[in-house]
Motif scaffolding. Structure first.
Motif, PDB file in Angstrom:
ATOM      1  N   ILE A  29      59.219  46.613  38.651  1.00 13.52           N
ATOM      2  CA  ILE A  29      57.840  47.040  38.440  1.00 13.52           C
ATOM      3  C   ILE A  29      56.980  46.206  39.375  1.00 13.52           C
ATOM      4  O   ILE A  29      56.932  44.973  39.257  1.00 13.52           O
ATOM      5  CB  ILE A  29      57.391  46.809  36.984  1.00 13.52           C
ATOM      6  CG1 ILE A  29      58.279  47.609  36.039  1.00 13.52           C
ATOM      7  CG2 ILE A  29      55.930  47.179  36.814  1.00 13.52           C
ATOM      8  CD1 ILE A  29      58.031  47.317  34.581  1.00 13.52           C
ATOM      9  N   VAL A  30      56.328  46.875  40.312  1.00  9.03           N
ATOM     10  CA  VAL A  30      55.434  46.183  41.228  1.00  9.03           C
ATOM     11  C   VAL A  30      54.027  46.305  40.653  1.00  9.03           C
ATOM     12  O   VAL A  30      53.558  47.411  40.368  1.00  9.03           O
ATOM     13  CB  VAL A  30      55.503  46.791  42.646  1.00  9.03           C
ATOM     14  CG1 VAL A  30      54.522  46.086  43.571  1.00  9.03           C
ATOM     15  CG2 VAL A  30      56.919  46.690  43.187  1.00  9.03           C
ATOM     16  N   MET A  31      53.392  45.159  40.469  1.00  6.76           N
ATOM     17  CA  MET A  31      52.053  45.146  39.878  1.00  6.76           C
ATOM     18  C   MET A  31      51.025  45.548  40.937  1.00  6.76           C
ATOM     19  O   MET A  31      50.887  44.859  41.947  1.00  6.76           O
ATOM     20  CB  MET A  31      51.714  43.746  39.368  1.00  6.76           C
ATOM     21  CG  MET A  31      52.721  43.192  38.379  1.00  6.76           C
ATOM     22  SD  MET A  31      52.835  44.156  36.884  1.00  6.76           S
ATOM     23  CE  MET A  31      51.269  43.830  36.179  1.00  6.76           C
ATOM     24  N   PRO A  32      50.313  46.647  40.728  1.00 10.92           N
ATOM     25  CA  PRO A  32      49.285  47.035  41.700  1.00 10.92           C
ATOM     26  C   PRO A  32      48.088  46.087  41.620  1.00 10.92           C
ATOM     27  O   PRO A  32      47.790  45.555  40.544  1.00 10.92           O
ATOM     28  CB  PRO A  32      48.897  48.450  41.258  1.00 10.92           C
ATOM     29  CG  PRO A  32      49.267  48.519  39.826  1.00 10.92           C
ATOM     30  CD  PRO A  32      50.405  47.569  39.623  1.00 10.92           C
ATOM     31  N   PRO A  33      47.422  45.855  42.737  1.00 10.47           N
ATOM     32  CA  PRO A  33      46.246  44.984  42.684  1.00 10.47           C
ATOM     33  C   PRO A  33      45.135  45.638  41.853  1.00 10.47           C
ATOM     34  O   PRO A  33      45.028  46.868  41.824  1.00 10.47           O
ATOM     35  CB  PRO A  33      45.828  44.828  44.145  1.00 10.47           C
ATOM     36  CG  PRO A  33      46.518  45.925  44.875  1.00 10.47           C
ATOM     37  CD  PRO A  33      47.694  46.341  44.071  1.00 10.47           C
ATOM     38  N   LEU A  34      44.350  44.826  41.199  1.00  9.11           N
ATOM     39  CA  LEU A  34      43.277  45.354  40.353  1.00  9.11           C
ATOM     40  C   LEU A  34      42.042  45.667  41.185  1.00  9.11           C
ATOM     41  O   LEU A  34      41.688  44.923  42.098  1.00  9.11           O
ATOM     42  CB  LEU A  34      42.886  44.316  39.291  1.00  9.11           C
ATOM     43  CG  LEU A  34      43.925  43.994  38.234  1.00  9.11           C
ATOM     44  CD1 LEU A  34      43.416  42.875  37.341  1.00  9.11           C
ATOM     45  CD2 LEU A  34      44.232  45.206  37.400  1.00  9.11           C
ATOM     46  N   THR A  35      41.366  46.754  40.838  1.00  6.76           N
ATOM     47  CA  THR A  35      40.098  47.071  41.492  1.00  6.76           C
ATOM     48  C   THR A  35      39.008  46.230  40.841  1.00  6.76           C
ATOM     49  O   THR A  35      39.166  45.729  39.723  1.00  6.76           O
ATOM     50  CB  THR A  35      39.749  48.564  41.317  1.00  6.76           C
ATOM     51  OG1 THR A  35      39.559  48.813  39.913  1.00  6.76           O
ATOM     52  CG2 THR A  35      40.834  49.468  41.861  1.00  6.76           C
ATOM     53  N   GLU A  36      37.899  46.095  41.527  1.00  6.82           N
ATOM     54  CA  GLU A  36      36.781  45.303  41.003  1.00  6.82           C
ATOM     55  C   GLU A  36      36.281  45.891  39.683  1.00  6.82           C
ATOM     56  O   GLU A  36      35.979  45.173  38.738  1.00  6.82           O
ATOM     57  CB  GLU A  36      35.650  45.259  42.040  1.00  6.82           C
ATOM     58  CG  GLU A  36      34.589  44.225  41.737  1.00  6.82           C
ATOM     59  CD  GLU A  36      35.125  42.793  41.715  1.00  6.82           C
ATOM     60  OE1 GLU A  36      34.620  42.006  40.898  1.00  6.82           O
ATOM     61  OE2 GLU A  36      36.031  42.461  42.489  1.00  6.82           O
ATOM     62  N   GLU A  37      36.222  47.219  39.620  1.00  6.83           N
ATOM     63  CA  GLU A  37      35.749  47.894  38.406  1.00  6.83           C
ATOM     64  C   GLU A  37      36.685  47.599  37.222  1.00  6.83           C
ATOM     65  O   GLU A  37      36.230  47.317  36.115  1.00  6.83           O
ATOM     66  CB  GLU A  37      35.677  49.396  38.661  1.00  6.83           C
ATOM     67  CG  GLU A  37      35.146  50.179  37.479  1.00  6.83           C
ATOM     68  CD  GLU A  37      35.136  51.686  37.759  1.00  6.83           C
ATOM     69  OE1 GLU A  37      35.105  52.433  36.773  1.00  6.83           O
ATOM     70  OE2 GLU A  37      35.158  52.097  38.935  1.00  6.83           O
ATOM     71  N   ARG A  38      37.988  47.651  37.484  1.00  4.87           N
ATOM     72  CA  ARG A  38      38.973  47.388  36.436  1.00  4.87           C
ATOM     73  C   ARG A  38      38.872  45.941  35.956  1.00  4.87           C
ATOM     74  O   ARG A  38      38.999  45.660  34.772  1.00  4.87           O
ATOM     75  CB  ARG A  38      40.384  47.692  36.970  1.00  4.87           C
ATOM     76  CG  ARG A  38      41.474  47.475  35.970  1.00  4.87           C
ATOM     77  CD  ARG A  38      41.470  48.541  34.882  1.00  4.87           C
ATOM     78  NE  ARG A  38      42.569  48.316  33.978  1.00  4.87           N
ATOM     79  CZ  ARG A  38      42.477  48.345  32.667  1.00  4.87           C
ATOM     80  NH1 ARG A  38      41.331  48.652  32.083  1.00  4.87           N
ATOM     81  NH2 ARG A  38      43.501  48.108  31.909  1.00  4.87           N
ATOM     82  N   ARG A  39      38.613  45.032  36.874  1.00  6.49           N
ATOM     83  CA  ARG A  39      38.437  43.617  36.491  1.00  6.49           C
ATOM     84  C   ARG A  39      37.259  43.449  35.540  1.00  6.49           C
ATOM     85  O   ARG A  39      37.333  42.734  34.556  1.00  6.49           O
ATOM     86  CB  ARG A  39      38.208  42.753  37.728  1.00  6.49           C
ATOM     87  CG  ARG A  39      39.407  42.591  38.603  1.00  6.49           C
ATOM     88  CD  ARG A  39      38.991  41.896  39.895  1.00  6.49           C
ATOM     89  NE  ARG A  39      39.923  42.167  40.947  1.00  6.49           N
ATOM     90  CZ  ARG A  39      40.749  41.267  41.448  1.00  6.49           C
ATOM     91  NH1 ARG A  39      40.736  40.051  40.995  1.00  6.49           N
ATOM     92  NH2 ARG A  39      41.579  41.592  42.401  1.00  6.49           N
ATOM     93  N   ARG A  40      36.164  44.125  35.858  1.00  7.67           N
ATOM     94  CA  ARG A  40      34.969  44.052  35.000  1.00  7.67           C
ATOM     95  C   ARG A  40      35.279  44.618  33.605  1.00  7.67           C
ATOM     96  O   ARG A  40      34.866  44.056  32.598  1.00  7.67           O
ATOM     97  CB  ARG A  40      33.804  44.827  35.629  1.00  7.67           C
ATOM     98  CG  ARG A  40      33.387  44.295  36.962  1.00  7.67           C
ATOM     99  CD  ARG A  40      32.259  43.283  36.852  1.00  7.67           C
ATOM    100  NE  ARG A  40      31.934  42.779  38.170  1.00  7.67           N
ATOM    101  CZ  ARG A  40      32.140  41.531  38.552  1.00  7.67           C
ATOM    102  NH1 ARG A  40      32.651  40.654  37.725  1.00  7.67           N
ATOM    103  NH2 ARG A  40      31.821  41.139  39.762  1.00  7.67           N
ATOM    104  N   ASP A  41      35.997  45.738  33.585  1.00  8.83           N
ATOM    105  CA  ASP A  41      36.377  46.336  32.301  1.00  8.83           C
ATOM    106  C   ASP A  41      37.247  45.374  31.496  1.00  8.83           C
ATOM    107  O   ASP A  41      37.079  45.227  30.279  1.00  8.83           O
ATOM    108  CB  ASP A  41      37.147  47.646  32.506  1.00  8.83           C
ATOM    109  CG  ASP A  41      36.263  48.765  33.041  1.00  8.83           C
ATOM    110  OD1 ASP A  41      35.022  48.619  32.989  1.00  8.83           O
ATOM    111  OD2 ASP A  41      36.816  49.777  33.527  1.00  8.83           O
ATOM    112  N   LEU A  42      38.186  44.721  32.177  1.00 10.28           N
ATOM    113  CA  LEU A  42      39.081  43.786  31.492  1.00 10.28           C
ATOM    114  C   LEU A  42      38.332  42.567  30.961  1.00 10.28           C
ATOM    115  O   LEU A  42      38.671  42.052  29.898  1.00 10.28           O
ATOM    116  CB  LEU A  42      40.223  43.358  32.410  1.00 10.28           C
ATOM    117  CG  LEU A  42      41.279  44.431  32.682  1.00 10.28           C
ATOM    118  CD1 LEU A  42      42.283  43.952  33.716  1.00 10.28           C
ATOM    119  CD2 LEU A  42      41.992  44.842  31.408  1.00 10.28           C
ATOM    120  N   THR A  43      37.302  42.112  31.682  1.00 11.38           N
ATOM    121  CA  THR A  43      36.528  40.970  31.158  1.00 11.38           C
ATOM    122  C   THR A  43      35.790  41.371  29.887  1.00 11.38           C
ATOM    123  O   THR A  43      35.637  40.558  28.980  1.00 11.38           O
ATOM    124  CB  THR A  43      35.529  40.397  32.191  1.00 11.38           C
ATOM    125  OG1 THR A  43      34.650  41.426  32.624  1.00 11.38           O
ATOM    126  CG2 THR A  43      36.239  39.785  33.377  1.00 11.38           C
TER     127      THR A  43
END
Length: 185
Positions: A100-114
């Motif tokens: 499983i290769v972890m795809p890099p996170l987008t900036e929007e996804r990072r904000r959602d995760l925070t």
């Protein structure tokens, strides 16, 4: 009696912090982490078990998780379990090895995760405050039963509040560390 209440409150507050840490481990950060798959369950001879009980799960490098099933016939079941999980990961199979290769996170996804991190942290704080309320009620019940004095009640409530502040600080520390990890990649 007060020590028993304090010890019970400490244990319950620590469980809240531990639960928060476990929940935050499930959040996908873009870095490979074997704990990410802990809640994914696979059908293993009619039983639903965590992947770690049906295969060897290792971190190959910063972005790759390698899964080696103990039996060849489990490859498809493990792939299916990962695809149907809420992780949004795509397994690549080569023979009996699943990568499983972890795809890099987008900036929007990072904000959602925070936001998710803050929500989980707030839930842990509420749980800690509920423990404080229960402990204070137990102390008041002892006073009603004339088992402790008013001074003991004040001292007990003060100690419980100190414990609460201590564990809320641990929650804040854990949440800010996870947010920093999410935003720094």
């Amino acid at each position: 009696m007060l020590n028993d209440i304090k010890n019970d409150a400490t244990k319950r507050m620590q469980k809240s912090v531990d639960t928060l840490k476990a929940e935050l481990m499930k959040l996908r950060t873009g870095r490979a982490n074997a704990a990410l798959l802990d809640h994914v369950r696979v059908d293993y001879y009619g039983s639903e078990v965590p992947i770690s009980q049906a295969a060897s799960v290792t971190v190959e490098d910063a972005r790759t998780i390698t899964i080696t099933p103990w039996e060849k016939n489990l490859v498809g079941a493990i792939e299916k379990a990962i695809l149907t999980s809420d992780l949004g990961l795509t397994p690549n199979t080569a023979g009996t090895t699943i990568r499983i290769v972890m795809p890099p996170l987008t900036e929007e996804r990072r904000r959602d995760l925070t936001k998710v991190v803050r929500h989980e942290a707030e839930g842990a704080k509420v749980a800690i405050r509920n423990v404080r309320r229960d402990a204070n009620q137990a102390i008041k019940d002892l006073e009603k039963g004339k088992q402790i004095s008013t001074d003991d009640v004040k001292r007990g409530e003060t100690e419980i509040q100190k414990l609460t502040d201590q564990f809320v600080a641990k929650v804040d520390e854990t949440a800010s560390a996870k947010e920093k990890e999410l935003l720094s990649m």
